[in-house]
Motif scaffolding. Structure first.
Motif, PDB file in Angstrom:
ATOM      1  N   UNK A  63       0.779  -1.229   0.000  1.00 47.44           N
ATOM      2  CA  UNK A  63       0.000   0.000   0.000  1.00 47.44           C
ATOM      3  C   UNK A  63       0.816   1.287   0.000  1.00 47.44           C
ATOM      4  N   UNK A  64       2.132   1.220   0.201  1.00 43.09           N
ATOM      5  CA  UNK A  64       2.905   2.452   0.363  1.00 43.09           C
ATOM      6  C   UNK A  64       3.948   2.645  -0.733  1.00 43.09           C
ATOM      7  N   UNK A  65       4.020   3.873  -1.207  1.00 43.94           N
ATOM      8  CA  UNK A  65       5.070   4.304  -2.123  1.00 43.94           C
ATOM      9  C   UNK A  65       6.157   4.943  -1.266  1.00 43.94           C
ATOM     10  N   UNK A 113      -4.083   1.510  -3.808  1.00 46.53           N
ATOM     11  CA  UNK A 113      -4.920   0.351  -3.500  1.00 46.53           C
ATOM     12  C   UNK A 113      -5.772   0.599  -2.255  1.00 46.53           C
ATOM     13  N   UNK A 114      -6.432   1.746  -2.244  1.00 49.73           N
ATOM     14  CA  UNK A 114      -7.218   2.120  -1.076  1.00 49.73           C
ATOM     15  C   UNK A 114      -8.370   1.146  -0.812  1.00 49.73           C
ATOM     16  N   UNK A 115      -9.034   0.673  -1.854  1.00 51.61           N
ATOM     17  CA  UNK A 115     -10.178  -0.222  -1.644  1.00 51.61           C
ATOM     18  C   UNK A 115      -9.738  -1.513  -0.978  1.00 51.61           C
ATOM     19  N   UNK A 117      -7.081  -1.846   0.864  1.00 51.36           N
ATOM     20  CA  UNK A 117      -6.640  -1.448   2.197  1.00 51.36           C
ATOM     21  C   UNK A 117      -7.832  -1.359   3.149  1.00 51.36           C
ATOM     22  N   UNK A 118      -8.900  -0.705   2.718  1.00 51.26           N
ATOM     23  CA  UNK A 118     -10.096  -0.574   3.547  1.00 51.26           C
ATOM     24  C   UNK A 118     -10.726  -1.939   3.790  1.00 51.26           C
ATOM     25  N   UNK A 119     -10.754  -2.775   2.754  1.00 49.45           N
ATOM     26  CA  UNK A 119     -11.327  -4.112   2.910  1.00 49.45           C
ATOM     27  C   UNK A 119     -10.561  -4.914   3.964  1.00 49.45           C
ATOM     28  N   UNK A 120      -9.246  -4.767   3.979  1.00 47.60           N
ATOM     29  CA  UNK A 120      -8.432  -5.479   4.965  1.00 47.60           C
ATOM     30  C   UNK A 120      -8.731  -4.992   6.379  1.00 47.60           C
ATOM     31  N   UNK A 121      -8.886  -3.684   6.542  1.00 45.22           N
ATOM     32  CA  UNK A 121      -9.201  -3.146   7.868  1.00 45.22           C
ATOM     33  C   UNK A 121     -10.583  -3.595   8.329  1.00 45.22           C
ATOM     34  N   UNK A 173     -16.087  16.925  -2.548  1.00 46.74           N
ATOM     35  CA  UNK A 173     -14.778  17.323  -3.048  1.00 46.74           C
ATOM     36  C   UNK A 173     -13.749  16.249  -2.778  1.00 46.74           C
ATOM     37  N   UNK A 174     -12.479  16.566  -2.985  1.00 48.99           N
ATOM     38  CA  UNK A 174     -11.409  15.591  -2.754  1.00 48.99           C
ATOM     39  C   UNK A 174     -11.458  15.060  -1.323  1.00 48.99           C
ATOM     40  N   UNK A 175     -11.183  13.779  -1.173  1.00 43.45           N
ATOM     41  CA  UNK A 175     -11.280  13.166   0.138  1.00 43.45           C
ATOM     42  C   UNK A 175     -10.020  12.389   0.467  1.00 43.45           C
ATOM     43  N   UNK A 176      -9.859  12.068   1.744  1.00 49.33           N
ATOM     44  CA  UNK A 176      -8.714  11.301   2.215  1.00 49.33           C
ATOM     45  C   UNK A 176      -9.143   9.924   2.679  1.00 49.33           C
ATOM     46  N   UNK A 177      -8.208   9.170   3.223  1.00 48.37           N
ATOM     47  CA  UNK A 177      -8.487   7.785   3.588  1.00 48.37           C
ATOM     48  C   UNK A 177      -9.514   7.689   4.702  1.00 48.37           C
TER      49      UNK A 177
END
Length: 333
Positions: A63-65, A113-115, A117-121, A173-177
């Motif tokens: 998940x991290x760059x 890969x936010x989706x 990541x969220x699914x894992x949490x 508008x733009x959103x974060x995790x």
């Protein structure tokens, strides 16, 4: 007198017996939604106060760059140089005299890969019998450092709004995790709250103890949870005095702060509302009865009698958040 309704009591009332005690997931991420490190620092305070035990971590390389969220070289307790990788960790805490536990999620906002990541949490949340979610954020705003900071609360769930006095989210508008996580948690049927505090944009660098204190006061009320905030209160007062000194040394900054003060004071009620007085009296009673080391007579810079209404969250249209820094770490969700 009936006990006040809290997120913990709502969860406990709607939970069926299970092998694992029900839990509320409390979440904060470093990065875009964490101006002044206020939200991630608040979660760190909760972790330390509750003695939360680490359960798991979320896979770093998935998940991290690392060119964006760079690893840190530092020395450990033995003096050996080690690399600290950006990651997300999950902890569980048992809260005395509470019908529910806490599942704390603290990390760095992922790069991709936010989706997944969220699914894992949320999968981990299901395994830990999470029955409610509380996300915390902080953002840069056109607010003066000299005035009380209060954290605002929003929810998409009408029942939660009615029970806890939250308002409906309206931000587009733009959103974060944390915004994505809150949305997915709601879709999964979990009662979800978003708590936001404002950080004056002209003192955006961390730490921001006054905004952190505002978040923690809201957490105390909504879980409920007793925290020892005496040292943080002292830090917030020292922070305010330090910014005062910097502002008075620059005529332009001093004039700007005065302009922000006038703008905020014009929107404040001439006297404290009944709700504000009741909240302040309740906090006073908690201190009187030994709420985790808080000292009587100690002035809290983020919670003074007669304080103006809390700023609206970044999910609400018409808010005073700064619009000229859309890419700042504290921008709305």
């Amino acid at each position: 007198m009936n006990d006040p309704v809290t997120l913990s009591s709502l969860v406990a009332a709607s939970t069926t017996p299970a092998a694992v005690r029900p839990a509320i997931m409390v979440v904060a991420f470093e990065g875009w939604n964490d101006a002044g490190d206020a939200a991630s620092s608040a979660l760190k305070t909760i972790k330390a106060a509750t003695g939360a035990v680490k359960l798991a971590g979320i896979g770093d390389e998935d998940y991290y760059d690392y060119q964006f969220s760079r690893p840190l070289m530092q020395r450990n307790a033995k003096g050996k140089r080690v690399i600290k990788w950006p990651t997300t960790r999950i902890y569980r805490a048992v809260v005395p005299d509470s019908p529910v536990d806490l599942l704390l999620v603290r990390g760095v906002e992922p790069s991709f890969r936010w989706k997944s990541f969220i699914a894992e949490i949320l999968t981990r949340a299901e395994e830990e019998n999470v029955q409610g979610v509380m996300v915390m954020g902080a953002l840069l705003a056109d607010v003066p450092h000299t005035r009380p900071i209060q954290a605002s609360v929003s929810s998409e769930d009408p029942a939660v709004r009615e029970a806890l006095g939250a308002h409906a989210a309206g931000y587009e508008g733009p959103t974060g995790i944390v915004g994505v996580l809150a949305q997915f948690a709601e879709a999964a049927g979990l009662p979800t709250l978003s708590i936001w505090s404002a950080v004056p944009h002209y003192v955006a660098q961390p730490p921001s103890p006054k905004a952190q204190l505002a978040l923690l006061h809201r957490v105390e009320e909504l879980l409920p949870l007793a925290l020892d905030l005496h040292e943080l209160t002292e830090d917030a007062l020292a922070w305010e005095r330090g910014v005062d000194a910097l502002a008075t040394g620059d005529a332009d900054v001093a004039a700007y702060v005065e302009q922000l003060e006038q703008a905020q004071d014009e929107t404040a009620l001439p006297e404290a509302t009944g709700e504000a007085i009741a909240r302040e009296f309740e906090r006073y009673l908690k201190r009187r009865h030994g709420a985790a080391g808080t000292h009587e007579g100690h002035q809290d810079p983020g919670s003074r009698p007669g304080a103006p209404p809390a700023p609206q969250s970044p999910d609400t249209p018409g808010t005073p958040w700064s619009s000229d820094t859309p890419d700042s770490p504290g921008s709305p969700e």
